[in-house]
Design a protein around this motif. Structure first.
Motif, mmCIF file in Angstrom:
data_model
loop_
_atom_site.group_PDB
_atom_site.id
_atom_site.type_symbol
_atom_site.label_atom_id
_atom_site.label_comp_id
_atom_site.label_asym_id
_atom_site.label_seq_id
_atom_site.Cartn_x
_atom_site.Cartn_y
_atom_site.Cartn_z
ATOM 1 N N ILE A 193 -19.475 27.148 42.124
ATOM 2 C CA ILE A 193 -19.964 27.860 43.307
ATOM 3 C C ILE A 193 -20.870 26.890 44.061
ATOM 4 N N VAL A 194 -20.393 26.418 45.204
ATOM 5 C CA VAL A 194 -21.128 25.417 45.968
ATOM 6 C C VAL A 194 -21.673 26.066 47.233
ATOM 7 N N ARG A 249 -25.444 22.404 46.873
ATOM 8 C CA ARG A 249 -25.820 22.613 45.467
ATOM 9 C C ARG A 249 -24.746 23.419 44.762
ATOM 10 N N VAL A 250 -24.717 23.265 43.430
ATOM 11 C CA VAL A 250 -23.762 24.033 42.630
ATOM 12 C C VAL A 250 -24.551 24.897 41.658
ATOM 13 N N LEU A 251 -24.022 26.087 41.389
ATOM 14 C CA LEU A 251 -24.724 27.041 40.535
ATOM 15 C C LEU A 251 -24.395 26.807 39.057
ATOM 16 N N LEU A 285 -10.319 22.603 25.348
ATOM 17 C CA LEU A 285 -11.365 23.309 24.598
ATOM 18 C C LEU A 285 -10.956 23.424 23.130
ATOM 19 N N GLY A 286 -9.678 23.286 22.882
ATOM 20 C CA GLY A 286 -9.136 23.427 21.535
ATOM 21 C C GLY A 286 -7.652 23.167 21.643
ATOM 22 N N PRO A 287 -6.912 23.319 20.542
ATOM 23 C CA PRO A 287 -5.485 22.977 20.555
ATOM 24 C C PRO A 287 -4.664 23.804 21.545
ATOM 25 N N ARG A 288 -5.098 25.004 21.868
ATOM 26 C CA ARG A 288 -4.323 25.856 22.787
ATOM 27 C C ARG A 288 -5.187 26.471 23.856
ATOM 28 N N ARG A 289 -6.266 25.787 24.215
ATOM 29 C CA ARG A 289 -7.186 26.375 25.174
ATOM 30 C C ARG A 289 -7.725 25.291 26.107
ATOM 31 N N VAL A 290 -7.714 25.550 27.406
ATOM 32 C CA VAL A 290 -8.261 24.582 28.363
ATOM 33 C C VAL A 290 -9.288 25.247 29.270
ATOM 34 N N LEU A 291 -10.221 24.427 29.746
ATOM 35 C CA LEU A 291 -11.177 24.853 30.759
ATOM 36 C C LEU A 291 -10.694 24.314 32.103
ATOM 37 N N ARG A 292 -10.596 25.191 33.082
ATOM 38 C CA ARG A 292 -10.115 24.825 34.427
ATOM 39 C C ARG A 292 -11.190 25.216 35.435
ATOM 40 N N CYS A 293 -11.715 24.224 36.149
ATOM 41 C CA CYS A 293 -12.790 24.475 37.109
ATOM 42 C C CYS A 293 -12.212 24.661 38.512
ATOM 43 N N LEU A 294 -12.586 25.747 39.164
ATOM 44 C CA LEU A 294 -12.106 26.040 40.521
ATOM 45 C C LEU A 294 -13.307 26.193 41.445
ATOM 46 N N ARG A 295 -13.155 25.684 42.663
ATOM 47 C CA ARG A 295 -14.211 25.873 43.644
ATOM 48 C C ARG A 295 -14.301 27.351 44.038
ATOM 49 N N ALA A 296 -15.517 27.845 44.201
ATOM 50 C CA ALA A 296 -15.693 29.243 44.620
ATOM 51 C C ALA A 296 -16.753 29.285 45.723
ATOM 52 N N ARG A 297 -16.424 30.006 46.785
ATOM 53 C CA ARG A 297 -17.330 30.128 47.933
ATOM 54 C C ARG A 297 -17.858 31.555 47.983
ATOM 55 N N LEU A 298 -19.186 31.701 48.096
ATOM 56 C CA LEU A 298 -19.792 33.025 48.172
ATOM 57 C C LEU A 298 -19.442 33.673 49.506
ATOM 58 N N LEU A 299 -18.939 34.897 49.472
ATOM 59 C CA LEU A 299 -18.616 35.589 50.724
ATOM 60 C C LEU A 299 -19.892 35.993 51.448
ATOM 61 N N LEU A 315 -17.626 17.105 39.763
ATOM 62 C CA LEU A 315 -18.515 17.994 40.529
ATOM 63 C C LEU A 315 -19.348 17.191 41.516
ATOM 64 N N ARG A 316 -19.799 16.025 41.056
ATOM 65 C CA ARG A 316 -20.618 15.164 41.916
ATOM 66 C C ARG A 316 -19.815 14.789 43.156
ATOM 67 N N THR A 317 -18.556 14.426 42.973
ATOM 68 C CA THR A 317 -17.678 14.075 44.096
ATOM 69 C C THR A 317 -17.493 15.280 45.013
ATOM 70 N N ALA A 318 -17.282 16.447 44.415
ATOM 71 C CA ALA A 318 -17.060 17.661 45.221
ATOM 72 C C ALA A 318 -18.308 18.006 46.035
ATOM 73 N N LEU A 319 -19.486 17.781 45.462
ATOM 74 C CA LEU A 319 -20.730 18.058 46.188
ATOM 75 C C LEU A 319 -20.910 17.074 47.340
ATOM 76 N N ALA A 320 -20.528 15.830 47.097
ATOM 77 C CA ALA A 320 -20.699 14.798 48.130
ATOM 78 C C ALA A 320 -19.780 15.060 49.314
ATOM 79 N N ALA A 321 -18.648 15.728 49.042
ATOM 80 C CA ALA A 321 -17.649 15.959 50.088
ATOM 81 C C ALA A 321 -18.079 17.047 51.067
ATOM 82 N N ARG A 322 -19.177 17.744 50.749
ATOM 83 C CA ARG A 322 -19.602 18.834 51.652
ATOM 84 C C ARG A 322 -21.026 18.636 52.116
#
Ligand code: C5P
Length: 152
Positions: free
Chosen positions: A31-32, A36-38, A93-107, A145-152
């Protein structure tokens, strides 16, 4: 660190060979706002309490990543978001689990964040990203995340 990343990559190669319905995706929101990111501090389980994460949770069967993240952020933080692009790679995160980060904008950026599961939240600038004690998988996303923050 290198060994850990390498192991993560090998795990991901293994995951790539699995059908989509055999992999549990955990979505996490970047959430940018205002450059800043939360970050949110976990209060449970005891093994993870006190460590920081990008808020989110498991995608339910048949649910889209965006719908899952929207639901989790509503439940955990009381916010409504519009989900954007993926930031960084899937992190194993494990043999059958992944963490996927998505950008989210507060409405509604003026609406206060009301955490129901976390005991603290914090808005971080790019320079502050290293300060929290992040969960391992989230820690691997910091350069992206650092790159994503710099882009905005
Ligand atoms: O939040 P929840 O407990 O449903 O997340 C499932 C698992 O995904 C957690 O136990 C944690 O290991 C992992 N996770 C993570 N980073 C996040 C969110 C979840 O590593 N940002």
């Amino acid at each position: 660190l290198r060994r850990r990343v390498l192991r993560g990559e090998q795990t991901l190669l293994g995951i790539a060979a699995l059908a989509a319905d055999e992999v549990q995706v955990v979505v996490a929101g970047a959430i940018v706002a205002g450059g800043r990111v939360l970050a949110a501090r976990r209060s449970a389980p005891a093994s993870l309490a006190g460590r920081w994460e990008l808020p989110g949770g498991k995608v339910d069967p048949g649910e889209s990543d965006a719908a899952a993240l929207t639901r989790e952020l509503r439940e955990e933080l009381g916010v409504e978001v519009e989900v954007g692009e993926q930031i960084g790679p899937d992190v194993a995160l494990g043999p059958r689990r992944v963490l996927r980060c998505l950008r989210a904008r507060l409405l509604d950026p003026t609406r206060p964040i009301e955490p129901t599961e976390h005991d603290q939240v914090r808005w971080l600038t790019a320079d502050e990203l290293d300060e929290p004690d992040w969960l391992d998988a989230d820690d691997e996303l910091l350069p992206h995340l650092r790159t994503a923050l710099a882009a905005r």
